[in-house]
Design an enzyme around this catalytic site. Structure first.
Site, mmCIF file in Angstrom:
data_model
loop_
_atom_site.group_PDB
_atom_site.id
_atom_site.type_symbol
_atom_site.label_atom_id
_atom_site.label_comp_id
_atom_site.label_asym_id
_atom_site.label_seq_id
_atom_site.Cartn_x
_atom_site.Cartn_y
_atom_site.Cartn_z
ATOM 1 N N GLU B 62 0.783 -1.418 -0.215
ATOM 2 C CA GLU B 62 0.299 0.483 -0.288
ATOM 3 C C GLU B 62 0.785 0.966 -0.216
ATOM 4 O O GLU B 62 0.106 2.385 -0.821
ATOM 5 C CB GLU B 62 -0.743 -0.404 1.336
ATOM 6 C CG GLU B 62 -1.845 -0.964 0.655
ATOM 7 C CD GLU B 62 -2.526 -1.913 1.012
ATOM 8 O OE1 GLU B 62 -1.200 -2.160 1.543
ATOM 9 O OE2 GLU B 62 -2.836 -3.325 1.010
ATOM 10 N N HIS B 131 -11.013 -2.935 9.852
ATOM 11 C CA HIS B 131 -11.626 -2.993 8.880
ATOM 12 C C HIS B 131 -12.731 -2.144 9.079
ATOM 13 O O HIS B 131 -13.732 -1.984 8.106
ATOM 14 C CB HIS B 131 -12.007 -4.412 7.843
ATOM 15 C CG HIS B 131 -10.535 -4.978 7.660
ATOM 16 N ND1 HIS B 131 -9.567 -5.624 8.897
ATOM 17 C CD2 HIS B 131 -10.260 -5.143 6.611
ATOM 18 C CE1 HIS B 131 -8.666 -6.053 7.994
ATOM 19 N NE2 HIS B 131 -9.477 -6.214 7.018
HETATM 20 C C1 LIG Z 1 -2.282 -4.644 4.348
HETATM 21 C C2 LIG Z 1 -3.544 -5.142 3.692
HETATM 22 N N1 LIG Z 1 -3.861 -4.853 3.223
HETATM 23 C C3 LIG Z 1 -4.543 -5.654 2.336
HETATM 24 C C4 LIG Z 1 -5.310 -6.320 3.032
HETATM 25 C C5 LIG Z 1 -6.689 -7.239 2.175
HETATM 26 N N2 LIG Z 1 -5.941 -8.699 2.632
HETATM 27 C C6 LIG Z 1 -6.656 -9.812 3.176
HETATM 28 S S1 LIG Z 1 -5.896 -11.073 2.669
HETATM 29 C C7 LIG Z 1 -4.859 -10.621 1.779
HETATM 30 C C8 LIG Z 1 -4.086 -11.568 1.139
HETATM 31 C C9 LIG Z 1 -3.245 -11.856 1.479
HETATM 32 O O1 LIG Z 1 -2.308 -12.992 0.617
HETATM 33 P P1 LIG Z 1 -0.911 -13.913 1.703
HETATM 34 O O2 LIG Z 1 -0.975 -12.548 2.265
HETATM 35 O O3 LIG Z 1 -0.190 -13.706 0.722
HETATM 36 O O4 LIG Z 1 -1.279 -14.557 3.068
HETATM 37 P P2 LIG Z 1 -2.982 -15.581 2.590
HETATM 38 O O5 LIG Z 1 -3.720 -15.032 2.529
HETATM 39 O O6 LIG Z 1 -2.091 -16.695 1.534
HETATM 40 O O7 LIG Z 1 -2.450 -16.355 4.073
HETATM 41 C C10 LIG Z 1 -5.188 -9.098 1.675
HETATM 42 C C11 LIG Z 1 -4.778 -8.586 -0.076
HETATM 43 C C12 LIG Z 1 -5.447 -6.554 4.208
HETATM 44 N N3 LIG Z 1 -5.950 -7.519 5.104
HETATM 45 N N4 LIG Z 1 -3.936 -5.423 4.437
#
Ligand SMILES: Cc1ncc(C[n+]2csc(CCOP(=O)(O)OP(=O)(O)O)c2C)c(N)n1
Ligand SMILES: Cc1ncc(C[n+]2csc(CCOP(=O)(O)OP(=O)(O)O)c2C)c(N)n1
Ligand SMILES: [Mg+2]
Ligand SMILES: [Mg+2]
Lengths: 328, 331, 328, 331
Positions: B62, B131
């Protein structure tokens, strides 16, 4: 990839002259600016790039008008190398309306934005995403323009370094990130700030072509950047270049820099980029010492004249200011 | 051109679609906005129409996504950066506060930053403390930013199209609860300039000021008040910066009583600022103190009932309106 | 350092039993939680760790009570592996006052903080500095406690990854960062998010001992983490471990995950960490299939009982809430 | 114990020194704070006394420095994180807003975050737009944070010592202009609880509310007003969160006229919130609108005269005080 200092054919005289005059112009500006500061004519922060002139000079000689640059808090050199007039720069230091930022910005925000300069930046590391943004804009509009962002060793420990370079990489942007590794963040040494002082490895780890070079060799900087520019224009960007250098003095005008070991300083003084640019011009470019001296004199005169003009210039009035920001 | 009923998210999509057609330099980046069409489906179809150069997904970066948007804007493009939740915009605050908002002044007025950051805030559905925030006050306080908070599909389209033509950084703040709401929206050209409040309902007894998701709720309150013979005017500033002070003061001059409704927490919210302006500039027009109905001073809890208790409900607005109507009598 | 799957002597049965029961307890919680969600009893986000249970189970078996962990938005497994009771966890999903966060937190913020758990986290990447902070606190107080922070492939492109790991490195903290590389961030593939998908290299580039392992092998995770813990306790931290894994379903309960190629999913299903823990327990631990089935039944009963208890529990009242936050 | 004259920065140093001696779990991290003693010399001598384990320099990693402080606090230590300029705190906003401020509620009240972030803001010396902001309003709006802004060496010491004993995240906001100012400070134990305003000068005609660097300036104004026969009370809330509303309302009840002075920009500042509270809770006590003297809505320019014009000067405060005194007559 670590340093590779081989040089092929003799560079053209125009190039050598450009490298020298740019480096010397920066040196003159920084030295003269410090004097103005000591005379109480400049306020705020003033971070001179004395000793680091080789990087700005070399890099900016390798790009074209349509390209972009972005800078740091130590940004005078980049601005000059990118073609800014000394008049507007001195006037900015002196907070005059004829300054590049009309006196609103000062040293830390100096920029001739008409030269596709994204500006100096008071926030360490913040310039990197800005540069990636300019590169992205150019990719979107189908331009082959390249963006060079100058950054610092200190900024490599800031999150924007990883994030932004990674974005540039997945999008194959025409983006060149040059780390001016002067081995200090104020008085904190690079060794204290990180375990592995080979900063270029951080680019390699995310799949970015990365180089480590002697930043005090303006010609080498030029060649490395030129090569990176070519790679970018053919769609193989981004490129990371770690250019090693050293400050000739403290962090800013009011820092005596006593923590800088004398020997090490001497080592770098002996490899002064301005001297090397001058030597190159004389040896490889076959310019006579007299001609070089004349060039130097002209540059000094240019600076002195800029000071006179700036002193005579007026400042933005409070009313103009109020009027300007009434829409904020 | 004809009006049709659209959802808020469709209206936003239409604005992006039209502006991207008109101007090749408009492009959008965000997490999951391309193939997936965005978490709230605003960008659906844009990839197919405009291609991967202008509609692209990003990693979870971000701070730099926002910085990249600012840099692209400085370099004269028209970037739109979608940030999934306004809460995540906190990761890019340096770029918003110290870069986007400052660049113009720092360059003596010459540099411009036509950058649009789209995001959404507010409570809804139990997504809890990280959120659910309403953070407009943070941007409102930073000179150089524009803060836009549309409450209807119509305003969403017109304001987003305007955002993409004006020269300053815009915090375009949507609301997760509004995406599926419907309203009439004209086909084609619809431009709503910043700084023009909209009277969503006319009235004479009390002025209710509300924005974003609080507008439908306040309209509901006004309807209830009407049932009790109270005529409430509902004023939606639509953009908080610039703020249409004239419209606010004109309404206050008419009704002499004001309630400001915000979902954000009470302490240090935009409502406080508007109240401070009204009491300063219309002191002698006021028959009662300016009342504020706002979120509680708390992070938003997960639990449904506690979440509800954290933000203004219709009944709170009705009660506040009545209290300012009876304030002088009570005093 | 890339994966090294050699195994020396047979692990003790207690360990194998622990690895299996933990993994199975997580699986049971996630599966049961999804059912509750589908019944409309759970609101908000629910990110199951189905398919990734091997990492939480293996890692948490390698640490002691005095150690710390920190988690992600996909945090149920870590919380369970760290010793949380299923009662408090189910109650939290059901927003009850008997939940670990009394219903204030929910799935994304679940934590039994009495177990030195720094909590799940709704902000991708934000848990890493928190973990480094706990490690720093322990170093300051002279404790040899280790902190494990679970993070994600997505979070490696966030600035906190570089910044925080670098801080841990220069301070030689007892810090272990485990990347649960499930190769997706929602629907964005790792290949789209970065050029070099070997994430452990990012640790190496800053001088941190780094490993890449099969995260679906609970025993290997255990051994690798145990080794890292030893290194940390002897002052050689931090350690980075990239544990490769895959989700068994979409990003959250409402994501069907259609973008996940069937073949690839099958590949990982065939290497299911719960199955492997069970196999190990039977083959290496010599537990009979009947005994294992009994264990499973007990765990399922534990979950079912937790659901009943949670359903019967009350919620925090608005008055209590108002009272609690009156000092905010 | 005896009072001595100390500089603001010496008082801060003494607070750190004493608390570090009392509690082994108090430690401090920041850029150049160890050997170099910090840019404003607050931490000088701490390294020598407490060693490198408890006094350490960091690389330029603000987001994570802040996060590390929050994590250490969650793990029951007493971290102090020094951020050179409040402007740079924007890099760590996620950790402040989404982590530090939320942790307690998210954990059902059990988790605490005894984290102290020390930084400094305000204009001074031409450091321009990215090093001159007054951003307290941003933290003020986030429930869960404490916001402390001492104006004197005495308050600096007492408040910092209290900060290091209480359980919540504290934004301890110093001012670059105050570091060299002097005042009497008791040796040894001095604890000032949060939420207790201090009447810096008593008066009867008008209440002037100011904090941080605006306090000395407002006292100057009060002195000038006294010369013109106007008795101004100067109230310093010292902590903005918690805010001593009772003291403010008591002063207003006495004077019936209020000017709030803040260095931060007018739009959406803390002054607006205080004004909104006063007009709401003391509407019938007010003989004039609550006046606000604040910074202009602008990033701070480099140029000296423009910088001065951006923030309240003594003459602005005097003029505002007079205007509220004559408001009713003018109306
Ligand atoms: C800083 C931030 N950006 C976006 C999100 C929205 N979001 C929640 S989970 C996710 C994907 C996360 O992928 P990863 O970090 O690989 O973890 P996984 O879900 O695969 O365990 C996103 C984009 C968030 N929670 N926090
Ligand atoms: C984000 C941020 N943190 C801290 C500072 C204060 N500061 C200004 S320059 C500097 C040192 C920078 O070192 P480096 O990045 O290596 O650049 P150099 O000064 O060596 O050119 C610091 C800490 C800042 N300007 N921005
Ligand atoms: Mg440096
Ligand atoms: Mg993932």
């Amino acid at each position: 990839m670590a340093a590779d200092n081989t040089r092929s054919n003799t560079p053209p005289k125009e190039l050598l002259e450009k490298l020298f005059t740019t480096a010397f112009r920066i040196r003159t500006f920084e030295s003269g600016g410090i004097k103005l500061y000591r005379q109480g004519l400049v306020r705020g922060y003033f971070h001179p790039s004395l000793g680091q002139e080789g990087i700005a000079s070399g890099a900016c000689a390798a790009i074209e008008d349509r390209d972009y640059i972005g800078s740091t808090h130590r940004g005078h050199g980049h601005c000059i190398a990118r073609g800014a007039e000394i008049d507007g720069m001195v006037a900015e230091l002196l907070q005059k309306r004829t300054g590049y930022c009309k006196g609103y910005g000062g040293s830390m925000h100096i920029a001739d934005i008409t030269k596709n300069n994204l500006g100096a930046n008071g926030i360490v590391g913040a310039g990197t995403p800005l540069g990636v943004g300019a590169a992205l804009a150019n990719q979107v509009r189908g331009s082959d323009a390249v963006t060079i962002t100058f950054t610092t060793d200190g900024a490599t420990n800031n999150g924007t370094f990883l994030e932004s370079l990674n974005l540039a990489a997945i999008w194959n942007l025409n983006f060149i990130l040059i780390i001016e590794n002067n081995q200090y963040a104020v008085s904190t040494t690079l060794e204290e700030a990180t375990r592995d002082t080979d900063l270029y490895k951080r680019g390699e780890a995310i799949g970015v072509e990365s180089h480590q070079i002697d930043g005090n060799d303006p010609l080498l900087v030029y060649e490395t950047v030129l090569d990176a520019v070519k790679k970018c224009r053919s769609g193989l960007g981004p490129v990371l270049i770690e250019a090693k250098t050293y400050r000739h003095s403290g962090h800013h005008v009011n820092d005596p820099g006593k923590y800088m070991p004398e020997e090490r300083l001497k080592y770098y003084m002996d490899r002064d980029p301005v001297d090397r640019a001058r030597d190159n011009l004389i040896k490889l470019g076959k310019m006579s010492a007299e001609e070089v001296a004349k060039l130097e004199e002209e540059i000094q005169q240019e600076f002195d004249a800029a000071v006179e003009k700036a002193k005579a210039a007026g400042e933005i009035s409070v009313e103009e200011f109020q009027d300007f920001v009434s829409a904020y | 051109m004809a009006d049709r009923e659209l959802m808020y998210r469709e209206a936003l999509r239409e604005a992006l679609f039209e502006e991207m057609e008109l101007n090749d330099e408009v492009f959008i980046i965000g997490e999951g906005i391309a193939e997936r069409g965005g978490s709230y489906k605003v960008t659906e179809g844009l990839l197919a129409k405009f291609g991967a150069l202008r509609v692209r997904d990003t990693p979870i970066s971000e701070a730099s996504m926002i910085g990249v948007g600012v840099g692209a804007a400085i370099a004269h493009a028209r970037p739109v950066v979608e940030i999934l939740y306004i809460d995540f915009a906190m990761l890019g605050m340096d770029q918003i506060v110290n870069q986007a908002a400052k660049f113009r002044l720092m360059t003596g007025g010459e540099g411009r930053v036509p950058f649009v950051l789209r995001t959404q805030g507010g409570t809804g559905g139990g997504v809890a403390a990280q959120h659910s925030q309403s953070l407009e006050a943070l941007f409102y306080h930073i000179p150089g930013l524009r803060v836009v908070m549309p409450s209807t599909p119509h305003d969403a389209k017109g304001l987003l199209k305007y955002a993409l033509r004006q020269p300053d950084p815009v915090m375009f703040l949507e609301h997760k609860h509004l995406y599926m709401t419907k309203g009439m929206v004209p086909e084609g050209e619809l431009i709503i300039e910043f700084g023009k409040a909209d009277i969503k309902r006319e009235g004479t007894d009390v002025t209710l000021i509300a924005w974003s998701n609080m507008v439908p709720r306040t309209l509901e309150a006004a309807e209830q008040l009407a049932g009790e013979g109270i005529s409430a005017e509902v004023l939606d500033p639509r953009t908080l910066v610039p703020l249409d002070k004239d419209a606010i003061l004109a309404s206050v001059a008419k009704t002499n009583r004001v309630v400001i409704v915000q979902e954000a927490v009470r302490r240090g919210g935009v409502a406080s600022d508007i109240a401070s302006i009204i009491q300063q500039e219309a002191f002698y027009d006021l028959d009662a103190p300016v009342e504020i109905v706002a979120g509680m001073n708390t992070p938003i809890p997960f639990n449904l009932e506690l979440e509800k208790a954290s933000v203004p409900q219709t009944s709170d607005i009705v009660a506040a309106a009545k209290s300012v109507l009876h304030a002088d009598k009570a005093a």
